[in-house]
Each structure stands twice: as structure tokens, then as C-alpha cells.
Design an enzyme around this catalytic site. Sequence first.
Site, mmCIF file in Angstrom:
data_model
loop_
_atom_site.group_PDB
_atom_site.id
_atom_site.type_symbol
_atom_site.label_atom_id
_atom_site.label_comp_id
_atom_site.label_asym_id
_atom_site.label_seq_id
_atom_site.Cartn_x
_atom_site.Cartn_y
_atom_site.Cartn_z
ATOM 1 N N ARG B 14 -24.322 67.147 27.290
ATOM 2 C CA ARG B 14 -25.340 66.086 27.372
ATOM 3 C C ARG B 14 -24.666 64.727 27.582
ATOM 4 N NH1 ARG B 14 -26.745 61.197 25.278
ATOM 5 N NH2 ARG B 14 -26.067 61.879 23.210
ATOM 6 N N ASP B 15 -24.051 64.197 26.558
ATOM 7 C CA ASP B 15 -23.515 62.833 26.636
ATOM 8 C C ASP B 15 -22.369 62.738 27.636
ATOM 9 O OD1 ASP B 15 -23.431 60.170 26.031
ATOM 10 O OD2 ASP B 15 -22.315 60.387 24.167
ATOM 11 N N HIS B 211 -22.193 60.025 15.274
ATOM 12 C CA HIS B 211 -21.857 60.123 16.697
ATOM 13 C C HIS B 211 -20.987 58.907 17.008
ATOM 14 C CE1 HIS B 211 -22.767 61.022 21.025
ATOM 15 N NE2 HIS B 211 -22.555 59.728 21.132
ATOM 16 N N HIS B 213 -17.778 56.929 19.120
ATOM 17 C CA HIS B 213 -17.119 56.856 20.425
ATOM 18 C C HIS B 213 -15.663 56.425 20.259
ATOM 19 C CE1 HIS B 213 -20.726 56.766 23.424
ATOM 20 N NE2 HIS B 213 -20.707 57.846 22.685
ATOM 21 N N CYS B 244 -17.207 55.400 29.343
ATOM 22 C CA CYS B 244 -18.175 54.311 29.228
ATOM 23 C C CYS B 244 -18.354 53.676 30.603
ATOM 24 C CB CYS B 244 -17.677 53.284 28.224
ATOM 25 S SG CYS B 244 -18.757 51.862 28.087
ATOM 26 N N ASN B 253 -16.673 59.241 24.595
ATOM 27 C CA ASN B 253 -16.768 60.132 23.438
ATOM 28 C C ASN B 253 -15.409 60.459 22.831
ATOM 29 O OD1 ASN B 253 -19.648 60.949 23.085
ATOM 30 N ND2 ASN B 253 -19.418 61.407 25.270
#
Lengths: 309, 309
Positions: B14-15, B211, B213, B244, B253
Site C-alpha cells: 500500500r504505502d 507508523h 517513516h 517521500c 518508510n
Amino acid sequence: MSASTVLISEVGPRDGLQNCKSIMPTELKKQWISELAACGIREIEVGSFVSPKLLPQMADTGEITRYSKTIKGLEVAVLVPNLKGAQLAIDSGADKITLPMSVSETHSIRNIRRTHDQLIDEAKAISELIQSLPENERPHFEGSLSTAFGCTLEGQIAETTILKCAERLMAAGCDEVGVSDTTGYGDPNSVKRLIRAVRATIGADKLTGVHLHNTRGLGLANALAAYDEGIVTFDSSLGGLGGCPTAPGASGNIVTEDLVFMFESMGVKTGIDLDALMKTRETLQNGLPDEELYGFTPLAGLPLGFKKA
Amino acid sequence: MSASTVLISEVGPRDGLQNCKSIMPTELKKQWISELAACGIREIEVGSFVSPKLLPQMADTGEITRYSKTIKGLEVAVLVPNLKGAQLAIDSGADKITLPMSVSETHSIRNIRRTHDQLIDEAKAISELIQSLPENERPHFEGSLSTAFGCTLEGQIAETTILKCAERLMAAGCDEVGVSDTTGYGDPNSVKRLIRAVRATIGADKLTGVHLHNTRGLGLANALAAYDEGIVTFDSSLGGLGGCPTAPGASGNIVTEDLVFMFESMGVKTGIDLDALMKTRETLQNGLPDEELYGFTPLAGLPLGFKKA
């Protein structure tokens, strides 16, 4: 227990440059070191007094040390492998001398051809040399426990062996002992455990600094663990210079920029101007155009509204 | 207080994928997800039920979710921006639905065109939809506090605002709230502070996951800080996928491989086979040949004598 101020000891000019294939010109080294000091870095390991045949990158360490000593307020640290190196370091006016002792005797024998006994004899000889100097001319003498979190030849080293090395370095005349994760095998728990064990053996005030690597990405997490244990001096290298030669593409040293960002964000003072520090990457890259620089903060930039500690 | 076992929630599909320019073919996504599950990953965020016009990378989320549900023992998580997405997620059989709420209202309005009031209305509608289902068919419903450590538009967000968002999400019917460092502004101290504050407001058992980063390299240090506070679920992405978009070259991530290595080295069980996990990078790279993968442990390899927890 954790400090409100930490000392970032920049080791790029030594641990960084000695691991690069290309050689940084002496004049650019000087420029880089003076720029680093101007950013607020108070201690720099400027070179290593090893044989120029083994490490031609370090051949100008005498000149670099003498130059660095002209920078006001800078603690000038150097690495030495033996008595001969210590003599050269003293002749150049170094403020701090670090003698590495690999707690893995296999590694010690293969890398610097010294058993533990032989290394301790070297430490004693260096200590005697230092004691022969007038008191105000004596450099600080640190023994560094390298491969302390494991060795690529032996794997984990028994804690009793490591503590014995620490005790023997102190008995040989070191002012202090440091802990080095040469191989990047450390994790936050092993970092905490070993710091506690060494401090319990030789005294908390005799272990104040750590040299951690980022080989497996745990550099900052391990630094945080060490900080939580009360460690106040952290080695790191601008741009993470000093990739591990056995692992292409893998960074060796902790990136100074990211380490300073971590501490300043946490409200822990480093005394370093982060914007100015990041600008010194240009000088480093000019001096070593073929080397890859690491670091996340320089790429991402500082957060909106970021305030230093 | 810290756990002996943690849950690594893989958010790469997903991310990671939604931040890539190229689109991973559906069949390779399926292969990658099943390989991840086979390594021992127990929860995977497999996609986002957003408009395919906005994120064409996520257009097959329904199919991917249904496929993932055929993998035994896997907790299938999805992101939804609104009620419509939640309906699609439920139709596809998702086990866990996450609704992000940007605590920066400016960011919320610009990004998903919702004020805080409107977002909370969406949360209430999703909760009502879930409650209308038979009890054994209800997915777990998490509200995620995004930009919790600062926003690129507003900078730091007042803690009172964040806590109010957490309270309102819970009142709207969320089972739990998560904390997201969307911008990589967090540091170990701010991570600890916010976790404590949110838990003091809504209850410790209502905040169990973060979550984080790695935008400025602090990902693992921040995860360690969260772990020290008793957090047990950590989002991360294989190869750090999901750079990013506003900072070229900067990873977004946390790298799953490095995170798993950290915990396993510390003696904290993840249940994940690290060697097998690193092999799944090939599948990911095959699916996205133009994307740069991050991670230090895969490059350096595991330490000699490494034992999993």
C-alpha cells in the site's frame, strides 16, 4: 541519567578517508576540517599514524594534525596502532590518542599482527611515553575495544574476554576505554548490556564514548541506546564516509548529519549548526568526487519550524 | 513493559506502491504478498480503496484484497479514505480498515478535502456500517493520526489538537487509534511523549501501533523509542519502498528488513524468517524494475553466528 549535551566526535577525516579508495588532497582535508570546526564540532579525529604503505590516504596525518592544532578550541584526536605512531602523534601535538584493541584476538593478529599480550605491551609503552612528558603536554590516552559486538572471523566474543581487555587497557595506563562496533553487529540491547558491564568493571567515568557503525542500519538506534545509558561522546562521520569494504554499498559509520539531527530534535545540545554542517558535504564531495555520500537529513532537509536544542 | 514479541505490519503493497511512479502488475503483487506471508509476516496492508484516477497503482485493491484473504493466517489490512472505500473494503473481506485523519487540518483539507468535522462524520458512517454487519464479519477499525509529529504545511501541531483528534476518532467508533509520522519529523523523545499523551487520553490498550517513516534516518531509533513505551505493532515496508515524493532520494518508510534485524538481534520475536524475507526483494524489484530499494541489512548480510530471537 542521560545528558543534556553530547559531544559529537567527527571521525570522517580518519575512519572515513582511510576506507576510501581515492585520496583526498591535503589542502582540501585542511579546508574540510576547518569548516567542520567552524560548524561547532569540538572534536575531530583527523588521521591515523599508520604506515603510509598500508594506508596512503593517511600519509599526511602529521601535517594535518599540526594544522588542526592551529584551530582554536578544537580537540585534535588521532588513531595510533603502536608506540611509533604514538611518538609521531605526540610530536605533532595531538590532544587525544586512541589505540584500538580488537577484543577478537584472531582479528587482532590478522589485522595488526598483535596478540592481546603484545597489544597490551604496546599500550604500556605508550603510557610510559606519555607519563615521561610534562603534565600539561600529555595527550588523553584512550584504548578502544574494537569488534566489541562481534567479529567477522570469530562471531560473538565472550563478554569475559571483552571485560578482561578493558581491565588490561586501564591497568596498562589508558585514561579511558571506548567501545567500538567495528562490524555493525551491535543492537540496542547488546549496546546497553556491554556498556553496563564495562562500566561495572572499570568504573562509569572510564567509559564515556562509543564508536558505532551503521552497517545494518541500526546506527542511530544503537546511539540512542548508548545515550540512554549515559554515554556522552559519539563518533560519526560526515556523509557516513567509510563504507564497509567487505560489504559494497553498505555504509560503515553513522552519518554525522543524521546523528546531530536526532539529538537536536530530542532537545539534546550538540553545539553544531546543522545547516552549516550540511554545507560542508560540498567540500567533502569536491575532495572525493568518486565517493558516495550517505545521509537522509541532507536529502530531506530540516522540518518546517525546526529549532535546534 | 516492552514486549517479547512484536507484530511487523508490512505496508509496502500500500504505502510503498502508492508512492511509486510505475505500477506493479497485479499478478506480481499477488506473488509478492504470498511470498511475504510465507516468510512469517502476519499482517500486510495490501492496498488502498481510493479512486483509481487519483492512485492508479491501487486500482486492483479489490482483487488483491480478495486474493490475500485466501492466504491462511494472514491479517489483511487496507486503507480507506471514506465510507465508499470502507464499503469496498468490506465487500472484499478485509480484516482491518484504517482511516487516516491528518491532525493538521490544513493538510487534511488540501489532501483529502475534508475538515476535521467532515472526517469525523466519515468515521461515524464507517463505524455504523461496520456495526450493521454480523459480529463475526466486522473488520477491525483503526483511525490513524497522520502528520502527528508535524506537517510540511503547518509545522508542529499542538498536542491538544492531536489528543482531541484521538478522542473524537474513538468516540466516532474506532476500535483503536494509530500514530503516524507521515513527514518523518518525529524523534525518539517526541515519539515517547506523544504515545504517553495519547494513551493517557484514550487508554493504553487503544494505541498499540505506530507508523513511522525514515525520511531523516531516525526510523529505527524512533521505533526503538516506541517499543520502549510498550508499542507492539510497527508498520514498515520491504526495501523501504515509498520514497517521500517531496524529497528525491529520501526514503519514506522504515525498511522492514532492517527493522526485523533490529528486533531479532535484540531478542524480540517477529516470527519472520529474515533470509527468506530478503529474498523477496527480488520479486519486488522484478515488479518495479525502475524503483530504488533501500535497506542496509540486505547489503551487509547477517552477522556471523546470527541467531534469530
